[in-house]
Design a protein around this motif. Structure first.
Motif, PDB file in Angstrom:
ATOM      1  N   VAL A 110      -4.730  23.381  32.704  1.00  0.00           N
ATOM      2  CA  VAL A 110      -5.042  22.717  33.968  1.00  0.00           C
ATOM      3  C   VAL A 110      -5.323  23.741  35.054  1.00  0.00           C
ATOM      4  O   VAL A 110      -4.610  24.736  35.181  1.00  0.00           O
ATOM      5  N   GLY A 111      -6.341  23.464  35.854  1.00  0.00           N
ATOM      6  CA  GLY A 111      -6.613  24.215  37.068  1.00  0.00           C
ATOM      7  C   GLY A 111      -6.596  23.260  38.245  1.00  0.00           C
ATOM      8  O   GLY A 111      -6.983  22.091  38.119  1.00  0.00           O
ATOM      9  N   VAL A 112      -6.127  23.752  39.384  1.00  0.00           N
ATOM     10  CA  VAL A 112      -6.101  22.964  40.616  1.00  0.00           C
ATOM     11  C   VAL A 112      -6.777  23.807  41.693  1.00  0.00           C
ATOM     12  O   VAL A 112      -6.345  24.917  41.982  1.00  0.00           O
ATOM     13  N   VAL A 113      -7.860  23.268  42.270  1.00  0.00           N
ATOM     14  CA  VAL A 113      -8.657  23.989  43.260  1.00  0.00           C
ATOM     15  C   VAL A 113      -9.072  22.987  44.336  1.00  0.00           C
ATOM     16  O   VAL A 113      -9.180  21.789  44.057  1.00  0.00           O
ATOM     17  N   HIS A 114      -9.325  23.467  45.533  1.00  0.00           N
ATOM     18  CA  HIS A 114      -9.713  22.527  46.582  1.00  0.00           C
ATOM     19  C   HIS A 114     -11.193  22.178  46.516  1.00  0.00           C
ATOM     20  O   HIS A 114     -11.555  21.019  46.481  1.00  0.00           O
ATOM     21  N   GLU A 115     -12.051  23.180  46.495  1.00  0.00           N
ATOM     22  CA  GLU A 115     -13.492  22.928  46.583  1.00  0.00           C
ATOM     23  C   GLU A 115     -14.217  23.288  45.287  1.00  0.00           C
ATOM     24  O   GLU A 115     -13.916  24.301  44.672  1.00  0.00           O
ATOM     25  N   THR A 116     -15.188  22.452  44.933  1.00  0.00           N
ATOM     26  CA  THR A 116     -16.054  22.733  43.783  1.00  0.00           C
ATOM     27  C   THR A 116     -17.530  22.729  44.165  1.00  0.00           C
ATOM     28  O   THR A 116     -18.390  22.820  43.310  1.00  0.00           O
ATOM     29  N   GLY A 117     -17.821  22.600  45.454  1.00  0.00           N
ATOM     30  CA  GLY A 117     -19.212  22.563  45.910  1.00  0.00           C
ATOM     31  C   GLY A 117     -19.785  21.160  45.872  1.00  0.00           C
ATOM     32  O   GLY A 117     -19.073  20.188  45.625  1.00  0.00           O
ATOM     33  N   PRO A 118     -21.093  21.041  46.112  1.00  0.00           N
ATOM     34  CA  PRO A 118     -21.722  19.721  46.174  1.00  0.00           C
ATOM     35  C   PRO A 118     -21.655  18.968  44.845  1.00  0.00           C
ATOM     36  O   PRO A 118     -21.544  19.582  43.776  1.00  0.00           O
ATOM     37  N   ALA A 119     -21.739  17.640  44.921  1.00  0.00           N
ATOM     38  CA  ALA A 119     -21.683  16.810  43.720  1.00  0.00           C
ATOM     39  C   ALA A 119     -22.823  17.148  42.759  1.00  0.00           C
ATOM     40  O   ALA A 119     -22.629  17.188  41.547  1.00  0.00           O
ATOM     41  N   SER A 120     -23.977  17.416  43.293  1.00  0.00           N
ATOM     42  CA  SER A 120     -25.131  17.760  42.461  1.00  0.00           C
ATOM     43  C   SER A 120     -24.872  19.086  41.754  1.00  0.00           C
ATOM     44  O   SER A 120     -24.610  20.103  42.399  1.00  0.00           O
ATOM     45  N   GLY A 121     -24.875  19.082  40.451  1.00  0.00           N
ATOM     46  CA  GLY A 121     -24.663  20.281  39.657  1.00  0.00           C
ATOM     47  C   GLY A 121     -23.201  20.645  39.436  1.00  0.00           C
ATOM     48  O   GLY A 121     -22.897  21.696  38.880  1.00  0.00           O
ATOM     49  N   ARG A 122     -22.286  19.775  39.868  1.00  0.00           N
ATOM     50  CA  ARG A 122     -20.851  20.084  39.772  1.00  0.00           C
ATOM     51  C   ARG A 122     -20.411  20.357  38.332  1.00  0.00           C
ATOM     52  O   ARG A 122     -19.682  21.304  38.077  1.00  0.00           O
ATOM     53  N   GLU A 123     -20.815  19.520  37.388  1.00  0.00           N
ATOM     54  CA  GLU A 123     -20.378  19.693  35.998  1.00  0.00           C
ATOM     55  C   GLU A 123     -20.811  21.045  35.439  1.00  0.00           C
ATOM     56  O   GLU A 123     -20.022  21.752  34.819  1.00  0.00           O
ATOM     57  N   ARG A 124     -22.064  21.422  35.683  1.00  0.00           N
ATOM     58  CA  ARG A 124     -22.570  22.705  35.200  1.00  0.00           C
ATOM     59  C   ARG A 124     -21.800  23.863  35.835  1.00  0.00           C
ATOM     60  O   ARG A 124     -21.375  24.792  35.147  1.00  0.00           O
ATOM     61  N   ARG A 125     -21.617  23.804  37.157  1.00  0.00           N
ATOM     62  CA  ARG A 125     -20.890  24.873  37.855  1.00  0.00           C
ATOM     63  C   ARG A 125     -19.464  25.004  37.354  1.00  0.00           C
ATOM     64  O   ARG A 125     -18.969  26.113  37.134  1.00  0.00           O
ATOM     65  N   CYS A 126     -18.796  23.879  37.191  1.00  0.00           N
ATOM     66  CA  CYS A 126     -17.396  23.929  36.766  1.00  0.00           C
ATOM     67  C   CYS A 126     -17.262  24.441  35.337  1.00  0.00           C
ATOM     68  O   CYS A 126     -16.314  25.169  35.024  1.00  0.00           O
ATOM     69  N   ASP A 127     -18.190  24.063  34.462  1.00  0.00           N
ATOM     70  CA  ASP A 127     -18.192  24.627  33.102  1.00  0.00           C
ATOM     71  C   ASP A 127     -18.315  26.139  33.161  1.00  0.00           C
ATOM     72  O   ASP A 127     -17.614  26.869  32.452  1.00  0.00           O
ATOM     73  N   GLN A 128     -19.192  26.627  34.032  1.00  0.00           N
ATOM     74  CA  GLN A 128     -19.422  28.072  34.158  1.00  0.00           C
ATOM     75  C   GLN A 128     -18.243  28.766  34.841  1.00  0.00           C
ATOM     76  O   GLN A 128     -17.804  29.833  34.398  1.00  0.00           O
TER      77      GLN A 128
END
Length: 170
Positions: free
Chosen positions: A83-101
């Motif tokens: 598990v990771g807990v973070v506040h920001e992941t950026g905009p909704a667009s492209g979130r899944e790709r960014r988070c995988d990376q």
């Protein structure tokens, strides 16, 4: 393992305290995961005292005291779930790709910032959960929080809890 997911509590900026339903969920949870924007150290102290276990990170609205006490990203293994807990992941667009990376070694990433509930799974299988906010619904119809069960490396029984307006304004 029963987990409670919170973010963007903004106490006392948006509410005097967490709603009673949230405190009841704290009492039932094995672990509380909080994805930042506490605003006050007092809430951190009270949640740490009342919960069985607290895993938390700092948010963009948190001052120097909270920044000194909390990581930007918290990592923990719970019931075989990384598990990771973070506040920001950026905009909704492209979130899944960014988070995988950005989080290749996680099974579950809990995040906040938008106050918008989110539940998706990335192409590589990373579960992304944003519980919304229990105190500041912004443009959402309800203030919210989430619960889930972590068991044998799996995330199960994810539930988005909607708070009635009168209980969200404790």
């Amino acid at each position: 393992m029963h987990v409670l997911l919170l973010a963007d509590t903004h106490v006392p900026a948006r509410a005097r305290d967490l709603p009673a339903d949230v405190w009841a969920a704290v009492d039932r949870a094995d672990v509380v995961l909080h994805a930042g924007d506490w605003v006050s150290e007092d809430l951190l102290d009270r949640l740490a005292t009342r919960s069985r276990r607290l895993v938390a990170c700092v948010g963009n609205n948190d001052g120097a005291g909270l920044r000194a006490r909390l990581p930007l990203v918290a990592h923990v293994d719970l019931a075989g779930v990384r598990v990771g807990v973070v506040h920001e992941t950026g905009p909704a667009s492209g979130r899944e790709r960014r988070c995988d990376q950005d989080h290749p070694d996680l099974d579950l990433l809990v995040f906040g910032h938008s106050h918008i509930p989110w539940d998706t799974t990335t192409p590589r299988g990373l579960r992304l959960l944003n519980p919304g906010s229990p105190t500041d619904r912004r443009r959402q119809p309800h203030a919210t929080f989430m619960t889930a069960t972590l068991r044998e490396g799996r995330v199960e029984d994810v539930v988005l809890h909607r708070l009635e307006p009168r209980t969200a304004r404790s």
